[in-house]
Design an enzyme around this catalytic site. Sequence first.
Site, PDB file in Angstrom:
ATOM      1  N   GLU A  47       0.804  -1.221  -0.030  1.00 32.32           N
ATOM      2  CA  GLU A  47       0.090   0.107  -0.049  1.00 32.32           C
ATOM      3  C   GLU A  47       0.979   1.213  -0.148  1.00 32.32           C
ATOM      4  OE1 GLU A  47      -2.470   2.811   3.359  1.00 32.32           O
ATOM      5  OE2 GLU A  47      -2.103   0.464   3.608  1.00 32.32           O
ATOM      6  N   ASP A  51       0.804   3.785  -2.995  1.00 36.60           N
ATOM      7  CA  ASP A  51       0.414   5.208  -2.960  1.00 36.60           C
ATOM      8  C   ASP A  51       1.387   6.189  -3.538  1.00 36.60           C
ATOM      9  OD1 ASP A  51      -0.961   7.628  -1.220  1.00 36.60           O
ATOM     10  OD2 ASP A  51       1.030   7.607  -0.507  1.00 36.60           O
ATOM     11  N   ASP A 120      -7.131   1.287   0.497  1.00 35.58           N
ATOM     12  CA  ASP A 120      -5.884   0.657   0.889  1.00 35.58           C
ATOM     13  C   ASP A 120      -5.547  -0.459  -0.029  1.00 35.58           C
ATOM     14  OD1 ASP A 120      -5.596   2.432   2.912  1.00 35.58           O
ATOM     15  OD2 ASP A 120      -5.795   1.133   4.429  1.00 35.58           O
ATOM     16  N   GLU A 123      -4.379   0.933  -3.456  1.00 31.91           N
ATOM     17  CA  GLU A 123      -2.862   1.227  -3.462  1.00 31.91           C
ATOM     18  C   GLU A 123      -1.950  -0.170  -3.369  1.00 31.91           C
ATOM     19  OE1 GLU A 123      -3.306   5.598  -1.595  1.00 31.91           O
ATOM     20  OE2 GLU A 123      -2.963   3.821  -0.227  1.00 31.91           O
TER      21      GLU A 123
END
Length: 230
Positions: A47, A51, A120, A123
Amino acid sequence: MKQLEELLSTSFDIQFNDLTLLETAFTHTSYANEHRLLNVSHNERLEFLGDAVLQLIISEYLFAKYPKKTEGDMSKLRSMIVREESLAGFSRFCSFDAYIKLGKGEEKSGGRRRDTILGDLFEAFLGALLLDKGIDAVRRFLKQVMIPQVEKGNFERVKDYKTCLQEFLQTKGDVAIDYQVISEKGPAHAKQFEVSIVVNGAVLSKGLGKSKKLAEQDAAKNALAQLSEV
């Protein structure tokens, strides 16, 4: 996992080489905690990576797409595009919510529908795709899934919850709005902030998030929901 592989192949023309990466991306911490003896990996590190690559690719897109927008304008637009609710929506659009592995408690409490978990997850998938296929594969996927929505201008018309709350309260007269951090928990890579909104000295609402900004947005969202019921 076989059904997930088929979904990725048929819908997005993606075939993972390292299926362990894919499985990790779809494993929530609650599931890993319930299977500690099996040394199951969860998706928080992926994650983190996802991101970063998402921010980069969306930044590249906005820079090329809007040559006359200022840095501030592009930052606001990027924040709207990559906000938690948007990413959760894209997870649902891709049917990712059907394949995430959750702990029993998280499953029972509705975790499969929770924006935080699904955002989440999106990502984490991007992080796994980056490691397995490289950044060009992530660009192709985002161009297929996210960019069409941006092209339609859906995100330019969206105001953040803090702005909406401020505008709403200002219609009631002069108000003093203050966002206060109540608590900060967890390790550096998985922080959890709790923020309260204090209006004219009284607590209006509280919110949670992985950063102060996200917690503030959540608190503002909760405040708007409360005020709409009054």
